[in-house]
Scaffold this motif. Structure first.
Motif, PDB file in Angstrom:
ATOM      1  N   LEU A 186       0.898  -1.237  -0.065  1.00  0.00           N
ATOM      2  CA  LEU A 186      -0.012   0.069   0.108  1.00  0.00           C
ATOM      3  C   LEU A 186       0.835   1.248  -0.258  1.00  0.00           C
ATOM      4  O   LEU A 186       0.592   2.209  -0.816  1.00  0.00           O
ATOM      5  CB  LEU A 186      -0.959  -0.006   1.084  1.00  0.00           C
ATOM      6  CG  LEU A 186      -2.315   0.626   1.181  1.00  0.00           C
ATOM      7  CD1 LEU A 186      -3.149   0.395   0.001  1.00  0.00           C
ATOM      8  CD2 LEU A 186      -2.886   0.688   2.435  1.00  0.00           C
ATOM      9  N   ARG A 187       1.971   1.173   0.870  1.00  0.00           N
ATOM     10  CA  ARG A 187       3.040   2.260   0.778  1.00  0.00           C
ATOM     11  C   ARG A 187       3.466   2.499  -0.471  1.00  0.00           C
ATOM     12  O   ARG A 187       3.665   3.668  -0.916  1.00  0.00           O
ATOM     13  CB  ARG A 187       3.846   2.216   1.771  1.00  0.00           C
ATOM     14  CG  ARG A 187       4.751   3.247   2.208  1.00  0.00           C
ATOM     15  CD  ARG A 187       5.533   3.120   3.419  1.00  0.00           C
ATOM     16  NE  ARG A 187       6.611   4.179   3.674  1.00  0.00           N
ATOM     17  CZ  ARG A 187       6.254   5.286   4.405  1.00  0.00           C
ATOM     18  NH1 ARG A 187       5.105   5.206   4.952  1.00  0.00           N
ATOM     19  NH2 ARG A 187       7.016   6.181   4.573  1.00  0.00           N
ATOM     20  N   THR A 188       3.888   1.238  -1.166  1.00  0.00           N
ATOM     21  CA  THR A 188       4.244   1.530  -2.486  1.00  0.00           C
ATOM     22  C   THR A 188       3.516   2.480  -3.588  1.00  0.00           C
ATOM     23  O   THR A 188       3.853   3.107  -4.207  1.00  0.00           O
ATOM     24  CB  THR A 188       4.582   0.028  -3.323  1.00  0.00           C
ATOM     25  OG1 THR A 188       5.392  -0.634  -2.255  1.00  0.00           O
ATOM     26  CG2 THR A 188       5.269   0.192  -4.557  1.00  0.00           C
ATOM     27  N   LEU A 189       2.256   1.977  -3.442  1.00  0.00           N
ATOM     28  CA  LEU A 189       1.108   2.468  -4.341  1.00  0.00           C
ATOM     29  C   LEU A 189       1.090   4.139  -3.875  1.00  0.00           C
ATOM     30  O   LEU A 189       0.846   4.834  -4.864  1.00  0.00           O
ATOM     31  CB  LEU A 189      -0.035   1.734  -3.994  1.00  0.00           C
ATOM     32  CG  LEU A 189      -1.217   1.946  -5.119  1.00  0.00           C
ATOM     33  CD1 LEU A 189      -0.784   1.543  -6.413  1.00  0.00           C
ATOM     34  CD2 LEU A 189      -2.434   1.362  -4.836  1.00  0.00           C
ATOM     35  N   CYS A 222      24.210  -7.518  -5.016  1.00  0.00           N
ATOM     36  CA  CYS A 222      23.990  -7.999  -3.636  1.00  0.00           C
ATOM     37  C   CYS A 222      23.236  -9.574  -3.786  1.00  0.00           C
ATOM     38  O   CYS A 222      22.833  -9.750  -4.792  1.00  0.00           O
ATOM     39  CB  CYS A 222      23.100  -7.346  -2.651  1.00  0.00           C
ATOM     40  SG  CYS A 222      23.827  -5.652  -2.692  1.00  0.00           S
ATOM     41  N   GLY A 223      23.512 -10.494  -2.586  1.00  0.00           N
ATOM     42  CA  GLY A 223      22.871 -11.505  -2.554  1.00  0.00           C
ATOM     43  C   GLY A 223      21.249 -11.514  -2.195  1.00  0.00           C
ATOM     44  O   GLY A 223      20.413 -12.201  -2.579  1.00  0.00           O
ATOM     45  N   ASN A 224      20.828 -10.208  -1.535  1.00  0.00           N
ATOM     46  CA  ASN A 224      19.650 -10.153  -1.145  1.00  0.00           C
ATOM     47  C   ASN A 224      19.173  -8.414  -1.603  1.00  0.00           C
ATOM     48  O   ASN A 224      19.010  -7.762  -0.707  1.00  0.00           O
ATOM     49  CB  ASN A 224      19.683 -10.150   0.425  1.00  0.00           C
ATOM     50  CG  ASN A 224      18.046  -9.961   0.781  1.00  0.00           C
ATOM     51  OD1 ASN A 224      17.156 -10.159   0.380  1.00  0.00           O
ATOM     52  ND2 ASN A 224      17.932  -9.230   2.326  1.00  0.00           N
ATOM     53  N   PRO A 225      19.221  -8.397  -2.905  1.00  0.00           N
ATOM     54  CA  PRO A 225      19.043  -6.914  -3.426  1.00  0.00           C
ATOM     55  C   PRO A 225      17.789  -6.231  -3.021  1.00  0.00           C
ATOM     56  O   PRO A 225      16.792  -6.707  -3.227  1.00  0.00           O
ATOM     57  CB  PRO A 225      19.398  -7.235  -4.781  1.00  0.00           C
ATOM     58  CG  PRO A 225      19.463  -8.379  -5.396  1.00  0.00           C
ATOM     59  CD  PRO A 225      19.209  -9.310  -3.566  1.00  0.00           C
ATOM     60  N   SER A 231      12.257  -4.171  -4.521  1.00  0.00           N
ATOM     61  CA  SER A 231      11.622  -2.899  -4.462  1.00  0.00           C
ATOM     62  C   SER A 231      10.861  -2.649  -5.824  1.00  0.00           C
ATOM     63  O   SER A 231       9.878  -1.868  -5.916  1.00  0.00           O
ATOM     64  CB  SER A 231      12.158  -1.771  -4.046  1.00  0.00           C
ATOM     65  OG  SER A 231      12.876  -1.450  -5.052  1.00  0.00           O
ATOM     66  N   CYS A 232      11.448  -3.210  -6.843  1.00  0.00           N
ATOM     67  CA  CYS A 232      10.638  -2.784  -8.419  1.00  0.00           C
ATOM     68  C   CYS A 232       9.384  -3.278  -8.312  1.00  0.00           C
ATOM     69  O   CYS A 232       9.045  -4.292  -8.366  1.00  0.00           O
ATOM     70  CB  CYS A 232      11.686  -3.480  -9.300  1.00  0.00           C
ATOM     71  SG  CYS A 232      11.062  -2.832 -11.088  1.00  0.00           S
ATOM     72  N   PRO A 233       8.294  -2.087  -8.602  1.00  0.00           N
ATOM     73  CA  PRO A 233       6.964  -2.448  -8.852  1.00  0.00           C
ATOM     74  C   PRO A 233       6.936  -3.179 -10.361  1.00  0.00           C
ATOM     75  O   PRO A 233       5.799  -3.772 -10.215  1.00  0.00           O
ATOM     76  CB  PRO A 233       6.376  -1.055  -8.695  1.00  0.00           C
ATOM     77  CG  PRO A 233       7.262  -0.024  -8.357  1.00  0.00           C
ATOM     78  CD  PRO A 233       8.610  -0.675  -8.385  1.00  0.00           C
ATOM     79  N   ARG A 236      11.654   4.121 -10.137  1.00  0.00           N
ATOM     80  CA  ARG A 236      12.914   4.785  -9.381  1.00  0.00           C
ATOM     81  C   ARG A 236      12.751   4.097  -7.928  1.00  0.00           C
ATOM     82  O   ARG A 236      13.387   4.713  -6.866  1.00  0.00           O
ATOM     83  CB  ARG A 236      12.632   6.402  -9.472  1.00  0.00           C
ATOM     84  CG  ARG A 236      13.167   6.677 -10.757  1.00  0.00           C
ATOM     85  CD  ARG A 236      13.383   8.100 -10.847  1.00  0.00           C
ATOM     86  NE  ARG A 236      12.320   8.857 -11.253  1.00  0.00           N
ATOM     87  CZ  ARG A 236      11.833  10.208 -11.220  1.00  0.00           C
ATOM     88  NH1 ARG A 236      13.080  10.896 -11.001  1.00  0.00           N
ATOM     89  NH2 ARG A 236      10.903  10.760 -11.771  1.00  0.00           N
ATOM     90  N   PHE A 237      11.985   3.081  -7.549  1.00  0.00           N
ATOM     91  CA  PHE A 237      12.271   2.613  -6.470  1.00  0.00           C
ATOM     92  C   PHE A 237      13.323   1.787  -6.135  1.00  0.00           C
ATOM     93  O   PHE A 237      14.038   1.877  -4.896  1.00  0.00           O
ATOM     94  CB  PHE A 237      10.900   1.471  -6.104  1.00  0.00           C
ATOM     95  CG  PHE A 237       9.631   2.165  -5.711  1.00  0.00           C
ATOM     96  CD1 PHE A 237       8.753   2.912  -6.630  1.00  0.00           C
ATOM     97  CD2 PHE A 237       9.313   2.032  -4.423  1.00  0.00           C
ATOM     98  CE1 PHE A 237       7.848   3.655  -6.267  1.00  0.00           C
ATOM     99  CE2 PHE A 237       8.030   2.508  -4.057  1.00  0.00           C
ATOM    100  CZ  PHE A 237       7.216   3.101  -4.783  1.00  0.00           C
ATOM    101  N   CYS A 238      14.231   1.399  -7.190  1.00  0.00           N
ATOM    102  CA  CYS A 238      15.353   0.563  -6.970  1.00  0.00           C
ATOM    103  C   CYS A 238      16.352   2.027  -6.440  1.00  0.00           C
ATOM    104  O   CYS A 238      17.323   1.520  -5.759  1.00  0.00           O
ATOM    105  CB  CYS A 238      15.948   0.137  -8.285  1.00  0.00           C
ATOM    106  SG  CYS A 238      15.776   1.204  -9.532  1.00  0.00           S
ATOM    107  N   VAL A 239      16.316   3.143  -6.937  1.00  0.00           N
ATOM    108  CA  VAL A 239      17.210   4.256  -6.672  1.00  0.00           C
ATOM    109  C   VAL A 239      17.147   4.165  -5.066  1.00  0.00           C
ATOM    110  O   VAL A 239      17.945   4.472  -4.326  1.00  0.00           O
ATOM    111  CB  VAL A 239      16.813   5.589  -7.429  1.00  0.00           C
ATOM    112  CG1 VAL A 239      17.758   6.528  -6.789  1.00  0.00           C
ATOM    113  CG2 VAL A 239      17.045   5.335  -8.771  1.00  0.00           C
ATOM    114  N   SER A 240      15.798   4.396  -4.736  1.00  0.00           N
ATOM    115  CA  SER A 240      15.472   4.539  -3.225  1.00  0.00           C
ATOM    116  C   SER A 240      15.994   3.381  -2.455  1.00  0.00           C
ATOM    117  O   SER A 240      16.482   3.474  -1.305  1.00  0.00           O
ATOM    118  CB  SER A 240      14.115   4.962  -2.897  1.00  0.00           C
ATOM    119  OG  SER A 240      13.777   6.225  -3.305  1.00  0.00           O
ATOM    120  N   ALA A 241      15.470   2.305  -2.803  1.00  0.00           N
ATOM    121  CA  ALA A 241      15.710   0.933  -1.938  1.00  0.00           C
ATOM    122  C   ALA A 241      17.215   0.547  -1.952  1.00  0.00           C
ATOM    123  O   ALA A 241      17.783  -0.084  -1.025  1.00  0.00           O
ATOM    124  CB  ALA A 241      15.097  -0.208  -2.651  1.00  0.00           C
TER     125      ALA A 241
END
Lengths: 194, 507
Positions: free
Chosen positions: B85-88, B192-195, B200-202, B226-231
């Motif tokens: 929901l926060r993603t949205l 990373c192993g746990n990227p 995060s990518c929608p 751009r969630f990857c940039v933040s995450a």
């Protein structure tokens, strides 16, 4: 014409005859029996398949996604991407056929149904449905564009207002501006823009 | 046990001279395009410093990486609260993105004016010109290595997030030139192993390749949320404003697939970089990422599997790893540095992304500590070459904040091992330390003489083929690539807008 030079007169006549026959077959109005349901299918089952209330066994897209047929299909009638199928049983009954629907030759339906075949039983029900629907008249889609456009514009404005309320000022409230400014504040307030 | 292979890089920080050759070779190969001017897939930072983008390590600000919830499960910091929901709710405007002001406004200079200015009384100048707007800029206020060699300090150095937990006298060293310390820190994507970026990518556009662990962004699927940039806590995915896609370090996969070293590693003049294969257990990644801070480095070492163990080899074969990959894993400098000798450490393991690149902490300046505790200055007369690592000019706490989630013991272990190797080699070459002292130093850190010889060989003398043990990829056997389309993107290596002929094709 280059082509006709190479063809004998007899062959030309033959071609014309063949094409004419095909045209006649294709466009000949079919006299379906009024009240009778075609084939072994069930009208109600066919309607459910058309509208997607009954899922296609192999997971294909229901007809209503792209087509409409008759006036009683749902509140908003069916899709307008594909041809209106109200009169399909009168005009192109031979296309209501699992082999044609599932063939990869048809450019739009091919990619959908070659992998998720529609079953012959399902087509039988559809035949029953179409044969009944064909007695109705084709109802043209609504052409009133005015309310739609006005609704769209109002909706967009409302959305933008909501966006502006929800997201406006978020960046400014985040740490009070750029990182650079924050570093300066953290350093003791010397310099910086604020 | 799910054995996977990972191509990984190590950096020997002692040898990094901060020349930025890596950054420039990377830039020349990959990011000299419009929209990518501000991207530095490889960059070198001065530590202490704020880095690029500014203060990227401050996750209170950027909300990158993972955190443990009270129930003990992993959660992206970005999605604290109601998750999807926060993603949205944030999808059109994320408050945690770095802005172009936090990177820097890319610029060029008006060189034309130098050559073409009409004759006049004044020297012609080349004014800075923005590469974003094309307008002249009043002044340049930030750059990719703005605080290089302490430029702009003490503003940037004192704001380094890694200084938390240091004593006031240690922090004071930053403002007094005769006491200061710094070292360089080259950074690429950690693959990373746990990227966090992948999670995060929608659009589901980011993926970690099964065959070599390289994390890539599918340029066709990316929708620029751009969630990857933040995450990403390392801020290594970048948004290309020109084509509206995110891009990141691709570990030079077109080079590695053919057995060549990465552009940055190949160009490195200090020869600080090592590239090799490590085998890891994909089943245990989540468990590893959930460890408490003081256990994180150990858990990451446990994750790496011994490539000589017959069970691991069988598992690797079962997962489709070819023999040249298993052989490369056995000869890997990465395995030795990180797991066998335990002298390399992950970068910010507390972000819990299980980074797969490792750093050998810097010992320098080895000669003398600054006698900082007595308020003294650097003493050039001191002939004591090997002092306590705890008293070195670079505080171990600072290194621990960067490399081991604040756990000083693993940093001290790595430093003492390097110190013991140096003592051993000095005893071999110069012979002024005495065998007993050297042997006790080696014993204390648990290294054999052969280990010392090997470490010295790899860190100081290694040739190209010892530093880069890169197996060729068996592209033909990897199921992710359709053999009919193997070569159609050759020459474009995944960048650019979606091509019409790729639309709607299915196989």
């Amino acid at each position: 014409m280059e082509l006709s030079k190479g063809l004998s007169k007899r062959l030309q006549v033959c071609l014309v005859a063949i094409i004419t026959i095909i045209m006649v077959v294709v466009f000949m109005p079919v006299q379906s029996d009024a009240a009778e349901v075609a084939g072994s299918g069930n009208y109600k089952a066919g309607e459910n398949i058309f509208t997607g209330r009954t899922r296609l066994a192999n997971g294909g897209t229901p007809c209503i996604s792209c087509h409409t047929a008759g006036a009683k299909i749902g509140a908003l009638s069916g899709g307008s991407l594909g041809p209106n199928l109200t009169k399909v049983w009168e005009t192109k009954f031979f296309l209501v056929d699992p082999n044609w629907i599932n063939s990869s030759g048809s450019p739009v339906m091919g990619p959908i149904f070659t992998n998720r075949n529609i079953l012959p039983e399902e087509v039988e029900h559809l035949k029953a449905f179409f044969s009944v629907v064909a007695q109705e008249n084709v109802t043209p889609a609504s052409t009133k564009k005015g309310p739609f456009v006005a609704g769209g514009i109002i909706g967009t404005i409302v959305m933008l207002v909501i966006f502006s309320i929800v997201w406006g000022g978020r960046f400014r409230s985040r740490n009070g501006g750029t990182v650079h400014e924050d570093l300066w504040r953290n350093y003791g307030g010397k310099g910086g823009k604020r | 046990m799910d054995v996977r292979a990972q191509l990984s890089m190590s950096f020997s920080l002692d040898k990094c001279i901060g020349c930025h050759t890596c950054s420039v070779s990377c830039k020349n190969v990959w990011t000299t395009r419009q929209g990518a001017e501000y991207m530095w897939w490889n960059n070198v930072e001065t530590k202490p410093g704020c880095g690029y983008p500014l203060a990227w390590e401050d996750q209170d600000r950027y909300k990158g990486g993972w955190e443990l919830t009270s129930s003990g499960s992993l959660r992206l910091k970005l999605l604290k609260g109601p998750g999807k929901l926060r993603t949205l709710a944030n999808i059109f405007f994320q408050p945690n993105l770095p802005t172009i002001d936090d990177y820097y406004e890319p610029f060029t200079f008006d060189y034309d004016n130098l050559f073409n200015a009409p004759a006049g009384d004044d020297q012609p100048t080349a004014r800075p010109k923005s590469l974003l707007t094309g307008e002249f800029m009043d002044k340049i206020v930030l750059g990719p290595n703005w605080d290089d060699d302490f430029g702009g300090s003490p503003l940037y150095a004192t704001n380094d997030p890694n200084l938390k937990g240091l004593s006031d006298s240690q922090k004071l060293c930053l403002t007094q030139f005769h006491k200061l310390f710094y070292f360089y820190f080259p950074r690429i994507c950690n693959h990373c192993g746990n990227p966090g970026c992948v999670a995060s990518c929608p659009s589901g556009a980011i993926y970690k390749r099964g065959e070599d662990g390289i994390v890539l962004i599918d340029q066709d699927t990316c929708r620029a949320w751009r969630f990857c940039v933040s995450a990403c806590p390392y801020k290594k995915p970048y948004f290309n404003w020109n084509n509206g896609k995110s891009e990141k370090c691709i570990f030079c996969y077109p080079r590695l697939e053919t057995g060549q070293a990465n552009a940055c590693a190949h160009a490195c003049t200090g020869r600080i970089r090592y590239v090799g294969v490590i085998l890891y257990d994909a089943d245990r990644i989540e468990e590893t990422a959930k460890q408490p801070d003081d256990r994180l480095v150990e858990a990451m070492r446990d994750l790496i599997l011994d490539p000589n163990d017959p069970a691991v080899i069988a598992g690797a074969r079962a997962n489709g790893l070819e023999d040249n990959w298993i052989l490369a894993a056995q000869e890997s400098p990465q395995y030795n540095l990180f797991k066998k000798w335990r002298i390399a450490l992950p970068h910010h393991p507390e972000f819990r992304t299980v980074p797969m690149n490792y750093y050998i902490p810097p010992l320098s300046p080895i000669l003398h500590q600054a006698k900082g505790d007595q308020g003294g200055t650097y003493d050039p007369e001191n002939m004591e070459f090997f002092t306590d690592v705890e008293l070195m000019r670079i505080p171990t706490k600072f290194l621990a904040n960067i490399l081991s989630a604040g756990n000083e013991s693993v940093v001290i272990e790595a430093l003492k091992k390097q110190m013991a190797v140096r003592m051993y080699i000095r005893q071999q070459r110069v012979g002024d330390l005495g065998d007993a002292k050297v042997q006790s130093a080696l014993r204390e850190v648990g290294l054999s003489e052969q280990d010392a010889v090997d470490i010295n060989r790899l860190l100081a003398l290694a040739t190209f083929n010892e530093r880069f043990v890169i197996p060729e990829t068996h592209r033909e056997s990897k199921t992710t690539v359709d053999p009919r389309t193997m070569y159609e993107k050759r020459g474009s290596v995944g960048f650019g807008v979606k091509k019409k002929e790729f639309l709607g094709r299915s196989w």
